[in-house]
Structures are given as C-alpha cells and as structure tokens.
Design an enzyme around this catalytic site. Structure first.
Site, PDB file in Angstrom:
ATOM      1  N   PHE A  36       0.807  -1.230   0.000  1.00  0.00           N
ATOM      2  CA  PHE A  36       0.000   0.000   0.000  1.00  0.00           C
ATOM      3  C   PHE A  36       0.840   1.280   0.000  1.00  0.00           C
ATOM      4  O   PHE A  36       0.355   2.342  -0.367  1.00  0.00           O
ATOM      5  CB  PHE A  36      -0.987  -0.013   1.172  1.00  0.00           C
ATOM      6  CG  PHE A  36      -0.508   0.669   2.424  1.00  0.00           C
ATOM      7  CD1 PHE A  36       0.222  -0.015   3.389  1.00  0.00           C
ATOM      8  CD2 PHE A  36      -0.791   2.011   2.649  1.00  0.00           C
ATOM      9  CE1 PHE A  36       0.651   0.611   4.540  1.00  0.00           C
ATOM     10  CE2 PHE A  36      -0.359   2.656   3.803  1.00  0.00           C
ATOM     11  CZ  PHE A  36       0.362   1.951   4.744  1.00  0.00           C
ATOM     12  N   LYS A  37       2.095   1.180   0.412  1.00  0.00           N
ATOM     13  CA  LYS A  37       2.896   2.403   0.511  1.00  0.00           C
ATOM     14  C   LYS A  37       3.109   3.077  -0.841  1.00  0.00           C
ATOM     15  O   LYS A  37       3.387   4.274  -0.913  1.00  0.00           O
ATOM     16  CB  LYS A  37       4.210   2.107   1.198  1.00  0.00           C
ATOM     17  CG  LYS A  37       3.947   1.565   2.607  1.00  0.00           C
ATOM     18  CD  LYS A  37       5.081   1.766   3.540  1.00  0.00           C
ATOM     19  CE  LYS A  37       4.701   1.430   4.975  1.00  0.00           C
ATOM     20  NZ  LYS A  37       4.272   0.032   5.185  1.00  0.00           N
TER      21      LYS A  37
END
Ligand SMILES: *Cc1c(COP(=O)(O)O)cnc(C)c1O
Length: 466
Positions: A111-112
């Site tokens: 998700f980063k």
C-alpha cells in the site's frame, strides 16, 4: 491552510514547507491548523469521481494556491499511471458484510506505493519549481524503502539513499530495492537490525547542520503528504461499496496497522465528514495499539517477529497526531504526555478519555496462528488469497464487526510479497511476472557496518558533485 506542530513550537507553515520539514523542528508532528469538513451534498457529488479526480478535490482543500490545479492534475496522473489497474485501489466484494479494498496494485505490491508514488512526483516538482536540492534519506524494514525508491528513481534533482538491515528484509523486498540501477539511488545494507538503521537516520536528522548542509528530506510516514494521500482511498472505498449497503448499514473500516499512519488517514477522513462507523485497528502480536484501545495504557512491549513483518512495530510514530486530537488540540498537554512516554516509558489516559478512544476506534491483535488460519480459510471458502498483513485485518473484522454492519478491510500487500507465510499454509501461489522477473536481476547495494562514520562517508561520496 496553515500547518502547525502538535507541540506548538513551530511558526505556522504552508503545505510545501510542511512537507519539506518532515518531522517538526520542535520534535512534534505537523498537522493542519483546522480540518476542512465536507458537506453531505458535496460528498454526494464526489461519489462519481475517478480516483484521480477525488485525489485532486481532497488535495485542493489542503494545498492553498501553492500548486496550480493544472500542475497537480499532471502530477496525480503520472503518480497513478504506474498502477496495474485504472481504478488504482479496486474494491472487491467478498460477501454481504465484507469488502476488501486492494491497495497493492502499485509498482512494489504494497500500500505504501499509493502515497509514495505521489510523494516522488511532489519532490520532483518542488525541486524544479523552487530549485530545491532534494536528498531523501530513510531507513526501512522493507516496504517503505522499496516504494520510495520506485517513487523517485531516475527523477532529476533528487537523490535517494535507503538503509535496510542486512539480510533481515524479505527476499522480494530486498530485490525490489536493490535491483534498481539508477544513478540517483543508493542502497546501504547495514549489518544490524532495523532499529540500528533507524537510529543512524534519527541521529543524522537531529544534527541540524548536517541536515541543512546535505539537504536531507524524510520519507517516513510521519510526513503529512503521505497521510493526506492515504485519505483519498478511504473516500474511494466508501463510494464503491453497494449503494444499498451505504444507505442502510453502518460502514466500518479495518486497517492492518503498525506506525498508525494508514489508520490516522482514516481518522482524518472521518473528521472531514466521511460517515465511517468504526475504524478498526488491526495489529499482530505487537499489539501496543490494541492494548491502548482496551485499557488506556500506551506502553511499548517486547518486540515479536511475526508473519506480518511490516507491522512489527513497538512505538507507533503517528500516534502523537491522534493524541493531539484526543487532548482537544492542547499542545502543552501533548508535550507533557510525550515527555512522560520518554521518562516513564508509558502514557496512561483517564477513563473519560479512554471512553472517547473507544468511541473513535475498535482494535484487535491477531496471533500468528490466527493469521495463518484466516489465510487458509479465506483461500478455501472464497478463493481469495490474503497476505499475512491483510489476514490480521480480516481477523479484526471477524472480531469487531456486528450484525447490522459492513466492513471494508484494507489489503495492504499482495500475497506474493510474503510467500514465506503463504507457504506455511501449504498453499502454492503463482507469482505475478513482475515479481518473478526480479529473481534473476543483478543487485546493486553496498554492505556497510553499523557504524555512523562509515555511513556518513558513503553518503558524502554519493552526494558529492557528479
Ligand atoms: C507499512 C505497512 C503496514 C502498516 O502501516 P502503518 O501506516 O505503519 O500503520 C501494514 N501492512 C503493510 C503491508 C505495510 O507495508
């Protein structure tokens, strides 16, 4: 919009200066002086926006006139062009009470990427517009470093150096960082653990002369631009569940959490008026946040290695932002509590405050066994393969969601990134080709001792005129 520090000792700043500063100069975290509230009518209008349009709407409330709309639009477009789906973060319906928001379709499959792809564009923009030299320096336990490097590789005016603990990140994480051969990227593989890497970085940033001389910029999740970029998918997720569920049920969001960055973005979205019922903090056996929500005591415990290493965190660096709102924006009190954490090793809030915490959050920490159990169960029952971080989110949904509620659980990584846990469930997965391709690429990294002087020498070489 102006930005202030949770500890109150920084003169108000604009958006760009806030991002460039990273950690506030007084040791606190930067937050908007006030949170804009979206009316229900405006929310209704946002429902049909694309991911990029929604991003633009939300950011326009926070960036003043510092970035013209046309420029922002181009940056957002470039940021998400690298994602493997035009929806950016697609929503998957699992059953009538559960949706999964997939946050892993970016270049490094976690998700980063969602925030760091934009952050790369942002730094590149500032470097060009303001003639700023940008030297990004950070430490990673795996996902952040990979995403940050992908966010800025090959960009003019920016150099990035990432420290990771030698042979202590997953194989795929290591390859994602070290197979990048751009001139503006330096990987230092430090003989030590993540805390050792983190300590070196902290000391270098604390040396304000060194920081200024080398134009050091941070990428860690305390940076407000990351928080803000992450609020976008909370809105997007809510708008993409069934209309009937939106209208008739309470909507919870379950977030696999470590540094409290992702879920703080949810808290911000809720304050902006998104009708989220419960924000569910999902942790693994490193459950400081769960314990805080249950008892009101915030106290780092013993570090445990789990199947979800990106959540193996004892001190949640964004927690101070929440504390600021919990204490009614009282900067003296925040400073006092943070000092207490330093001197006494813990924070304890009153029963009245605890009631408010429990009104803001539910929480559950999954054991290693539960994590594996849900990976197996969901694979069997729904033919959906959870990564071990997402499995903690599912465990928390199972524990905290009630009859008349629906929950959106965030999938924070692709299972291929953490095959070690999947293999323990006796599941054989097929790797996406981008991940298989990494296995045969050459690696570029410098192995160094856990020695500040040696690391500084490497940095000075890297920053020297080329
Ligand atoms: C970083 C990370 C988390 C934790 O996110 P925070 O913002 O630190 O709470 C969860 N899952 C994965 C896969 C991550 O990379």
């Amino acid at each position: 919009m102006q930005y202030v520090s949770t500890r109150g000792q920084v003169a108000p700043k604009g958006f760009i200066d806030t991002v460039l500063m990273g950690l506030a100069d007084d040791g606190g975290l930067m937050i908007p002086a006030e949170i804009p509230v979206i009316s229900p009518e405006a929310l209704e209008e946002w429902k049909n926006l694309s991911y990029e349009e929604l991003f633009q709407q939300i950011f326009s409330l926070y960036i003043n006139d510092e970035i013209p709309a046309e420029d922002l639009k181009a940056m957002v477009k470039r940021s998400y062009a690298s994602f493997r789906t035009p929806e950016v973060t697609p929503v998957n319906k699992i059953n009538d009470s559960l949706y999964i928001l997939e946050l892993f379709h970016g270049p490094t499959f976690a998700f980063k990427d969602v925030a760091l792809q934009f952050m790369g564009e942002f730094y590149s923009y500032v470097s060009k517009k303001q003639n700023e030299i940008i030297h990004i320096l950070g430490a990673t336990s795996g996902d952040t470093g990979a995403a940050a490097i992908q966010g800025v590789r090959g960009k003019d005016g920016i150099k990035i150096c990432i420290l990771h603990p030698h042979q202590k990140v997953s194989k795929i994480q290591e390859l994602q960082m070290t197979t990048v051969n751009d001139e503006n990227v330096l990987n230092l593989s430090v003989k030590g653990n993540f805390d050792d890497c983190q300590k070196v970085i902290k000391d270098l940033f604390a040396d304000l002369d060194f920081k200024a001389k080398h134009h050091l910029r941070a990428i860690n999740s305390i940076n407000f631009v990351r928080i803000l970029a992450q609020t976008v998918y909370y809105f997007y997720a809510y708008f993409h569940i069934d209309a009937e569920a939106q209208a008739s049920k309470k909507v919870n969001i379950s977030v696999p959490s470590g540094n409290f960055g992702n879920i703080f973005s949810g808290f911000l979205a809720k304050r902006m008026g998104l009708p989220i019922h419960k924000l569910i903090i999902a942790t693994n056996e490193n459950n400081i946040l769960e314990r805080f929500v249950r008892t009101g005591e915030y106290k780092p415990g013993d570090f445990k290695s789990t199947h979800s290493p990106s959540m193996d965190i004892q001190v949640a660096s964004n927690f101070e932002r929440y504390l600021y709102y919990l204490l009614d924006e009282n900067v003296e009190k925040v400073s006092e509590y943070m000092k207490q954490l330093q001197t006494e090793g813990k924070i304890v809030v009153s029963p009245e405050l605890l009631a408010r915490v429990q009104n803001d959050f539910a929480a559950y920490g999954a054991s290693n066994d539960e994590c594996l159990k849900y990976i197996g169960e969901y694979n069997e029952k729904y033919d959906y393969l959870l990564d071990p971080h997402t499995a903690c989110g599912i465990a928390a949904y199972q524990e905290c969601s009630e009859e008349d509620e629906v929950t959106i659980t965030f999938a924070t990584a692709h299972p291929a990134k953490f095959d070690e846990a999947i293999a323990l469930c006796m599941i054989e997965q097929k790797f996406p080709e981008q991940i298989s391709a990494l296995l045969t690429k050459p690696q570029y990294q410098q192995v160094v001792d856990h020695d500040q002087d040696e690391i500084v020498r490497e940095l000075e070489k890297f920053y020297g005129d080329k």
